[in-house]
Design a protein around this motif. Structure first.
Motif, mmCIF file in Angstrom:
data_model
loop_
_atom_site.group_PDB
_atom_site.id
_atom_site.type_symbol
_atom_site.label_atom_id
_atom_site.label_comp_id
_atom_site.label_asym_id
_atom_site.label_seq_id
_atom_site.Cartn_x
_atom_site.Cartn_y
_atom_site.Cartn_z
ATOM 1 N N TRP A 1 7.614 -0.621 9.997
ATOM 2 C CA TRP A 1 6.762 -0.953 8.861
ATOM 3 C C TRP A 1 5.772 -0.460 8.577
ATOM 4 O O TRP A 1 5.132 -0.088 7.336
ATOM 5 N N CYS A 2 4.967 0.266 9.653
ATOM 6 C CA CYS A 2 3.784 0.949 9.735
ATOM 7 C C CYS A 2 4.065 2.462 9.297
ATOM 8 O O CYS A 2 3.023 3.260 9.179
ATOM 9 N N LYS B 1 4.307 3.344 4.323
ATOM 10 C CA LYS B 1 3.302 3.287 3.454
ATOM 11 C C LYS B 1 2.705 4.838 3.415
ATOM 12 O O LYS B 1 2.316 5.098 2.308
ATOM 13 N N ASP C 1 4.895 6.824 1.598
ATOM 14 C CA ASP C 1 5.439 6.397 0.093
ATOM 15 C C ASP C 1 4.233 6.657 -0.718
ATOM 16 O O ASP C 1 4.562 6.748 -2.221
ATOM 17 N N GLU C 2 2.957 6.965 -0.505
ATOM 18 C CA GLU C 2 2.157 7.029 -1.348
ATOM 19 C C GLU C 2 1.659 8.569 -1.849
ATOM 20 O O GLU C 2 0.853 9.079 -2.440
ATOM 21 N N GLU D 1 9.957 -1.630 2.410
ATOM 22 C CA GLU D 1 8.828 -1.736 1.495
ATOM 23 C C GLU D 1 7.921 -3.049 2.223
ATOM 24 O O GLU D 1 7.258 -3.641 1.228
ATOM 25 N N TYR E 1 5.257 -3.514 3.359
ATOM 26 C CA TYR E 1 3.832 -3.281 3.145
ATOM 27 C C TYR E 1 3.471 -3.907 1.623
ATOM 28 O O TYR E 1 2.328 -4.475 1.462
ATOM 29 N N ARG E 2 4.296 -3.594 0.831
ATOM 30 C CA ARG E 2 4.262 -4.168 -0.556
ATOM 31 C C ARG E 2 4.840 -5.583 -0.620
ATOM 32 O O ARG E 2 4.083 -6.306 -1.476
ATOM 33 N N PRO F 1 1.797 -7.823 2.100
ATOM 34 C CA PRO F 1 0.462 -7.091 2.595
ATOM 35 C C PRO F 1 -0.421 -7.824 3.480
ATOM 36 O O PRO F 1 -0.973 -7.077 4.266
ATOM 37 N N TYR G 1 1.138 -7.372 6.770
ATOM 38 C CA TYR G 1 1.329 -5.874 7.216
ATOM 39 C C TYR G 1 -0.100 -5.710 7.554
ATOM 40 O O TYR G 1 -0.144 -4.897 8.579
ATOM 41 N N ASN G 2 -1.047 -5.969 6.935
ATOM 42 C CA ASN G 2 -2.388 -5.531 7.211
ATOM 43 C C ASN G 2 -2.849 -6.138 8.679
ATOM 44 O O ASN G 2 -3.445 -5.471 9.570
ATOM 45 N N GLN H 1 -0.849 -4.042 11.406
ATOM 46 C CA GLN H 1 -1.667 -2.703 11.444
ATOM 47 C C GLN H 1 -2.905 -2.872 12.457
ATOM 48 O O GLN H 1 -3.094 -1.902 13.161
#
Length: 183
Positions: free
Chosen positions: A18-19, A22, A25-26, A150, A152-153, A156, A159-160, A163
């Motif tokens: 999961w971590c 992102k 991906d950016e 995805e 994190y999408r 969110p 995910y945060n 993290q």
């Protein structure tokens, strides 16, 4: 592995997949980032099987990238900034072989670049302990279940929280700070 003349694959393991999605991906030149499992013996393993430790798989991300836009060495630089490269027993909160850090190379050029990148990081003095990430030939890669893709999408807040709760965000900030934000 080359998908076509410009598109290549890169496969990295760095704890919970999961971590690991992102940050890649950016980046311009990244065409796709897939969460999955590699390095084990069971065909088409499930998340539950991998977590149980019976398959030998490691959670990883497989990245399809345009090598004319972003070279593999840049992906390696970003990879190191996502993990604790001195911890072979897992990453942050997640422990065990399924969360171990590894670079899975798809060709000889990737192997050479990964070895050199690891050596450079080890010699940089950034970490007081040795860099223990393994560099291994790519093996069959199995896509994880759709709810992992995805993440994190799709989730969110979770995910945060993960993290930060796992200690990953704090580690990255402490060791890479502004340099991480510029990537």
């Amino acid at each position: 592995m080359t998908v076509n003349d410009r598109l290549q694959l890169a496969t990295f393991a760095g704890g919970c997949f999961w971590c690991m999605v992102k940050p890649f991906d950016e980046i311009p030149g990244i065409k796709k980032v897939v969460s999955g499992y590699t390095g084990g013996t069971t065909k088409n393993p499930t998340y539950e099987q991998v977590c149980s430790g019976v398959t030998g798989h490691t959670e990883a991300v497989q990245i399809t990238f345009d090598s004319t836009v972003i070279p593999y060495v840049n992906l390696l630089d970003l990879y190191w900034m996502q993990i604790d490269p001195t911890d072979a027993g897992g990453q942050f909160y997640d422990r065990g072989d399924s969360y171990r850090p590894a670079i899975f190379y798809h060709n000889e050029e990737q192997r050479v670049l990964a070895e050199k990148s690891k050596q450079n990081l080890d010699e940089s003095g950034k970490f007081t302990r040795p860099i223990v990430v393994t560099i291994e030939p790519a093996q069959p890669f199995y896509e994880a279940e759709e709810y992992h893709q995805e993440f994190y999408r799709k989730n969110p807040e979770r995910y945060n929280a993960y993290q930060h709760g796992s200690g990953r965000a704090q580690f990255i900030d402490r060791h890479w700070g502004d340099q991480h934000e510029q990537k």
